[in-house]
Scaffold this motif. Structure first.
Motif, PDB file in Angstrom:
ATOM      1  N   MET A  27      10.510   9.292  11.720  1.00 53.85           N
ATOM      2  CA  MET A  27       8.694   8.692  11.428  1.00 53.85           C
ATOM      3  C   MET A  27       7.663   8.742  12.365  1.00 53.85           C
ATOM      4  N   VAL A  28       8.108   7.500  13.609  1.00 55.99           N
ATOM      5  CA  VAL A  28       7.997   6.855  14.531  1.00 55.99           C
ATOM      6  C   VAL A  28       7.634   7.809  15.632  1.00 55.99           C
ATOM      7  N   GLU A  29       8.485   8.789  15.807  1.00 54.10           N
ATOM      8  CA  GLU A  29       8.392   9.202  16.615  1.00 54.10           C
ATOM      9  C   GLU A  29       7.189  10.628  15.853  1.00 54.10           C
ATOM     10  N   MET A  30       6.909  10.946  15.397  1.00 51.17           N
ATOM     11  CA  MET A  30       5.653  12.119  15.053  1.00 51.17           C
ATOM     12  C   MET A  30       4.642  11.081  14.982  1.00 51.17           C
ATOM     13  N   ALA A  31       4.864  10.319  14.488  1.00 49.95           N
ATOM     14  CA  ALA A  31       3.471   9.315  14.409  1.00 49.95           C
ATOM     15  C   ALA A  31       3.012   9.547  15.762  1.00 49.95           C
ATOM     16  N   GLN A  32       3.706   8.758  16.826  1.00 48.98           N
ATOM     17  CA  GLN A  32       3.218   9.087  18.119  1.00 48.98           C
ATOM     18  C   GLN A  32       2.190  10.558  18.575  1.00 48.98           C
ATOM     19  N   ASN A  33       3.131  11.631  17.973  1.00 48.30           N
ATOM     20  CA  ASN A  33       3.021  12.771  17.912  1.00 48.30           C
ATOM     21  C   ASN A  33       2.039  13.543  16.895  1.00 48.30           C
ATOM     22  N   SER A  38       6.185  13.298   5.204  1.00 49.95           N
ATOM     23  CA  SER A  38       7.150  11.872   4.647  1.00 49.95           C
ATOM     24  C   SER A  38       8.311  12.534   4.277  1.00 49.95           C
ATOM     25  N   MET A  39       8.939  11.499   3.409  1.00 53.70           N
ATOM     26  CA  MET A  39      11.104  11.661   3.109  1.00 53.70           C
ATOM     27  C   MET A  39      11.283  10.993   1.951  1.00 53.70           C
ATOM     28  N   MET A  74      10.657  12.515  -1.470  1.00 48.27           N
ATOM     29  CA  MET A  74       9.476  13.345  -0.389  1.00 48.27           C
ATOM     30  C   MET A  74       8.072  13.546  -0.973  1.00 48.27           C
ATOM     31  N   VAL A  75       8.291  14.059  -1.963  1.00 45.04           N
ATOM     32  CA  VAL A  75       6.495  14.544  -2.139  1.00 45.04           C
ATOM     33  C   VAL A  75       5.932  13.829  -2.829  1.00 45.04           C
ATOM     34  N   ALA A  76       6.620  12.476  -4.077  1.00 45.92           N
ATOM     35  CA  ALA A  76       6.120  11.860  -4.465  1.00 45.92           C
ATOM     36  C   ALA A  76       5.580  10.568  -2.927  1.00 45.92           C
ATOM     37  N   ALA A  77       6.078  10.314  -1.718  1.00 46.51           N
ATOM     38  CA  ALA A  77       5.925   9.842  -0.720  1.00 46.51           C
ATOM     39  C   ALA A  77       4.221  10.093  -0.806  1.00 46.51           C
ATOM     40  N   ALA A  79       2.459  11.897  -2.353  1.00 49.20           N
ATOM     41  CA  ALA A  79       1.099  11.607  -2.528  1.00 49.20           C
ATOM     42  C   ALA A  79       0.615  10.206  -3.690  1.00 49.20           C
ATOM     43  N   GLN A  80       1.519   9.063  -2.898  1.00 52.24           N
ATOM     44  CA  GLN A  80       1.548   7.831  -2.332  1.00 52.24           C
ATOM     45  C   GLN A  80       1.029   7.766  -1.919  1.00 52.24           C
ATOM     46  N   LYS A  81       1.089   8.186  -0.250  1.00 51.38           N
ATOM     47  CA  LYS A  81       0.517   8.087   0.574  1.00 51.38           C
ATOM     48  C   LYS A  81       1.280   7.261   1.316  1.00 51.38           C
ATOM     49  N   THR A  82       2.515   7.459   1.329  1.00 52.01           N
ATOM     50  CA  THR A  82       3.842   5.837   2.284  1.00 52.01           C
ATOM     51  C   THR A  82       4.289   7.419   3.159  1.00 52.01           C
ATOM     52  N   GLU A  83       5.775   7.225   3.861  1.00 53.55           N
ATOM     53  CA  GLU A  83       5.823   7.660   3.970  1.00 53.55           C
ATOM     54  C   GLU A  83       7.582   8.383   4.260  1.00 53.55           C
ATOM     55  N   ILE A  84       8.917   6.924   3.642  1.00 56.10           N
ATOM     56  CA  ILE A  84       9.702   7.049   3.242  1.00 56.10           C
ATOM     57  C   ILE A  84      10.185   6.268   1.851  1.00 56.10           C
ATOM     58  N   LEU A  85      10.402   6.626   0.692  1.00 49.99           N
ATOM     59  CA  LEU A  85      10.500   6.533  -0.722  1.00 49.99           C
ATOM     60  C   LEU A  85      12.588   6.864  -0.451  1.00 49.99           C
ATOM     61  N   ILE A  86      12.775   5.994  -1.473  1.00 58.28           N
ATOM     62  CA  ILE A  86      14.245   5.992  -1.181  1.00 58.28           C
ATOM     63  C   ILE A  86      15.192   5.767  -2.504  1.00 58.28           C
TER      64      ILE A  86
END
Length: 96
Positions: A27-33, A38-39, A74-77, A79-86
């Motif tokens: 996620m850090v690498e993708m944000a930098q680019n 979402s994951m 991943m889909v829920a993340a 929809a919730q405008k967050t990056e990662i759900l576990i």
């Protein structure tokens, strides 16, 4: 993209940690680019191996409830405008 940790014979006691840390790093690498993603990260048993007919399309894949749950998270993340759900099993397995 599907990333899998703990496939035999390369399983570790801290595979949940490895999966979450890898996700955070990605996620850090993708944000930098400037890539939004979402994951979903899950822990569980899954079939891994080659599927398909020998004369047609064959591919190596992973299939199972934990894989389906990761896709739903991943889909829920997203929809919730967050990056990662576990899932709870991953949370329970975290050591760090």
């Amino acid at each position: 993209l599907i990333a899998v940790f703990g496939l035999p014979p390369f399983s570790h006691e801290n595979d949940a940690d490895r999966g979450v840390l890898c996700g955070l790093s990605m996620m850090v690498e993708m944000a930098q680019n400037n890539v939004k993603a979402s994951m979903g990260v899950t822990t569980g048993v899954a079939f891994c191996g080659v599927i398909g007919h020998i004369s047609n399309r064959r591919e190596y894949t992973v299939i199972g409830d934990s894989i389906n749950l990761a896709a739903r998270l991943m889909v829920a993340a997203r929809a919730q405008k967050t990056e990662i759900l576990i899932d709870q099993d991953t949370k329970t397995g975290l050591r760090e």
